[in-house]
Design a protein around this motif. Sequence first.
Motif, PDB file in Angstrom:
ATOM      1  N   VAL A  85       0.836  -1.204   0.000  1.00  0.00           N
ATOM      2  CA  VAL A  85       0.000   0.000   0.000  1.00  0.00           C
ATOM      3  C   VAL A  85       0.874   1.259   0.000  1.00  0.00           C
ATOM      4  N   ARG A  86       2.010   1.193   0.702  1.00  0.00           N
ATOM      5  CA  ARG A  86       2.900   2.365   0.812  1.00  0.00           C
ATOM      6  C   ARG A  86       3.595   2.707  -0.506  1.00  0.00           C
ATOM      7  N   MET A  87       3.677   1.758  -1.434  1.00  0.00           N
ATOM      8  CA  MET A  87       4.293   2.042  -2.733  1.00  0.00           C
ATOM      9  C   MET A  87       3.379   2.989  -3.506  1.00  0.00           C
ATOM     10  N   ASN A  88       3.969   3.867  -4.294  1.00  0.00           N
ATOM     11  CA  ASN A  88       3.142   4.747  -5.114  1.00  0.00           C
ATOM     12  C   ASN A  88       2.775   3.985  -6.387  1.00  0.00           C
ATOM     13  N   LEU A  89       1.566   3.486  -6.446  1.00  0.00           N
ATOM     14  CA  LEU A  89       1.179   2.594  -7.540  1.00  0.00           C
ATOM     15  C   LEU A  89       0.280   3.268  -8.577  1.00  0.00           C
ATOM     16  N   GLN A  90       0.088   4.578  -8.458  1.00  0.00           N
ATOM     17  CA  GLN A  90      -0.737   5.262  -9.454  1.00  0.00           C
ATOM     18  C   GLN A  90      -0.101   5.076 -10.834  1.00  0.00           C
ATOM     19  N   GLY A  91      -0.912   4.765 -11.820  1.00  0.00           N
ATOM     20  CA  GLY A  91      -0.396   4.569 -13.177  1.00  0.00           C
ATOM     21  C   GLY A  91       0.046   3.140 -13.466  1.00  0.00           C
ATOM     22  N   VAL A  92       0.040   2.282 -12.453  1.00  0.00           N
ATOM     23  CA  VAL A  92       0.397   0.878 -12.654  1.00  0.00           C
ATOM     24  C   VAL A  92      -0.765   0.199 -13.383  1.00  0.00           C
ATOM     25  N   PRO A  93      -0.491  -0.647 -14.371  1.00  0.00           N
ATOM     26  CA  PRO A  93      -1.583  -1.314 -15.102  1.00  0.00           C
ATOM     27  C   PRO A  93      -2.473  -2.153 -14.182  1.00  0.00           C
ATOM     28  N   ASN A  94      -3.772  -2.139 -14.482  1.00  0.00           N
ATOM     29  CA  ASN A  94      -4.743  -2.911 -13.721  1.00  0.00           C
ATOM     30  C   ASN A  94      -4.357  -4.399 -13.727  1.00  0.00           C
ATOM     31  N   GLY A  95      -4.495  -5.055 -12.573  1.00  0.00           N
ATOM     32  CA  GLY A  95      -4.184  -6.478 -12.485  1.00  0.00           C
ATOM     33  C   GLY A  95      -2.714  -6.778 -12.238  1.00  0.00           C
ATOM     34  N   THR A  96      -1.883  -5.749 -12.051  1.00  0.00           N
ATOM     35  CA  THR A  96      -0.452  -5.963 -11.815  1.00  0.00           C
ATOM     36  C   THR A  96      -0.214  -6.649 -10.470  1.00  0.00           C
ATOM     37  N   MET A  97       0.563  -7.731 -10.500  1.00  0.00           N
ATOM     38  CA  MET A  97       0.966  -8.434  -9.279  1.00  0.00           C
ATOM     39  C   MET A  97       2.072  -7.615  -8.613  1.00  0.00           C
ATOM     40  N   ILE A  98       1.869  -7.229  -7.370  1.00  0.00           N
ATOM     41  CA  ILE A  98       2.865  -6.433  -6.656  1.00  0.00           C
ATOM     42  C   ILE A  98       3.873  -7.354  -5.981  1.00  0.00           C
ATOM     43  N   THR A  99       3.358  -8.329  -5.251  1.00  0.00           N
ATOM     44  CA  THR A  99       4.234  -9.291  -4.584  1.00  0.00           C
ATOM     45  C   THR A  99       3.421 -10.530  -4.219  1.00  0.00           C
ATOM     46  N   LYS A 100       4.118 -11.562  -3.803  1.00  0.00           N
ATOM     47  CA  LYS A 100       3.465 -12.785  -3.340  1.00  0.00           C
ATOM     48  C   LYS A 100       4.014 -13.127  -1.966  1.00  0.00           C
ATOM     49  N   VAL A 101       3.149 -13.657  -1.132  1.00  0.00           N
ATOM     50  CA  VAL A 101       3.562 -14.121   0.188  1.00  0.00           C
ATOM     51  C   VAL A 101       3.473 -15.645   0.162  1.00  0.00           C
ATOM     52  N   ALA A 102       4.602 -16.298   0.423  1.00  0.00           N
ATOM     53  CA  ALA A 102       4.655 -17.758   0.361  1.00  0.00           C
ATOM     54  C   ALA A 102       4.173 -18.356   1.678  1.00  0.00           C
ATOM     55  N   PRO A 103       3.510 -19.520   1.600  1.00  0.00           N
ATOM     56  CA  PRO A 103       3.141 -20.204   2.841  1.00  0.00           C
ATOM     57  C   PRO A 103       4.390 -20.685   3.568  1.00  0.00           C
ATOM     58  N   GLY A 104       4.335 -20.689   4.886  1.00  0.00           N
ATOM     59  CA  GLY A 104       5.498 -21.143   5.648  1.00  0.00           C
ATOM     60  C   GLY A 104       5.141 -21.350   7.105  1.00  0.00           C
ATOM     61  N   ARG A 105       6.148 -21.668   7.895  1.00  0.00           N
ATOM     62  CA  ARG A 105       5.918 -21.954   9.312  1.00  0.00           C
ATOM     63  C   ARG A 105       5.428 -20.729  10.075  1.00  0.00           C
ATOM     64  N   GLN A 106       5.749 -19.533   9.586  1.00  0.00           N
ATOM     65  CA  GLN A 106       5.377 -18.304  10.288  1.00  0.00           C
ATOM     66  C   GLN A 106       3.956 -17.837   9.970  1.00  0.00           C
ATOM     67  N   ASN A 107       3.280 -18.490   9.034  1.00  0.00           N
ATOM     68  CA  ASN A 107       1.926 -18.042   8.710  1.00  0.00           C
ATOM     69  C   ASN A 107       0.998 -19.242   8.524  1.00  0.00           C
ATOM     70  N   CYS A 108      -0.275 -18.949   8.356  1.00  0.00           N
ATOM     71  CA  CYS A 108      -1.283 -20.009   8.216  1.00  0.00           C
ATOM     72  C   CYS A 108      -1.734 -20.151   6.767  1.00  0.00           C
ATOM     73  N   LEU A 109      -0.947 -19.626   5.834  1.00  0.00           N
ATOM     74  CA  LEU A 109      -1.356 -19.672   4.433  1.00  0.00           C
ATOM     75  C   LEU A 109      -1.380 -21.107   3.906  1.00  0.00           C
TER      76      LEU A 109
END
Length: 162
Positions: free
Chosen positions: A94-118
């Motif tokens: 959210v803190r990144m300035n994303l105005q003008g970025v194409p719709n549907g752009t993947m910003i990042t991915k969070v991988a499942p792991g021991r530290q989360n319940c993904l």
Amino acid sequence: MLGLLKVRVLRGVNLAVRDLRSSDPYVILKMGKQKLKTRVIKRNTNPIWNEELTLSVEDPALPVRLEVYDKDTFSLDDPMGNAEFDIRPFVEAVRMNLQGVPNGTMITKVAPGRQNCLADESAIYWSDGKVLQDLVLRLKDVERGEVELQLQWVSIPGASGL
């Protein structure tokens, strides 16, 4: 306050049976002292809530805790599992300035792991001028079940931070 976190509680998948053949599940979301609840879906282990709960975010380091319960009429509601998720990667996007970025752009991915319940990789993406994140959380302390969520950030004019 930094802003608002809209959590759309989409659905539960293969939730535990806590009554005779089914359950009457509902979800409680907690962050700090805030506590919000979805409606109860009667007799369903694959409920579709599609309900939006809004948390105010003061400290993004606080995890959001999700608890699923089976509504009982004459006794205490039965726990059906819980999960936690970290909103820091979402807030960073959210803190990144994303105005003008194409719709549907993947910003990042969070991988499942021991530290989360993904249960799966979680995508944070830009859609229609908003930062969104889709999450599938595997419930803990229960034999089975997942809950699907979508996060959306709401900026507040004049709020500190984002």
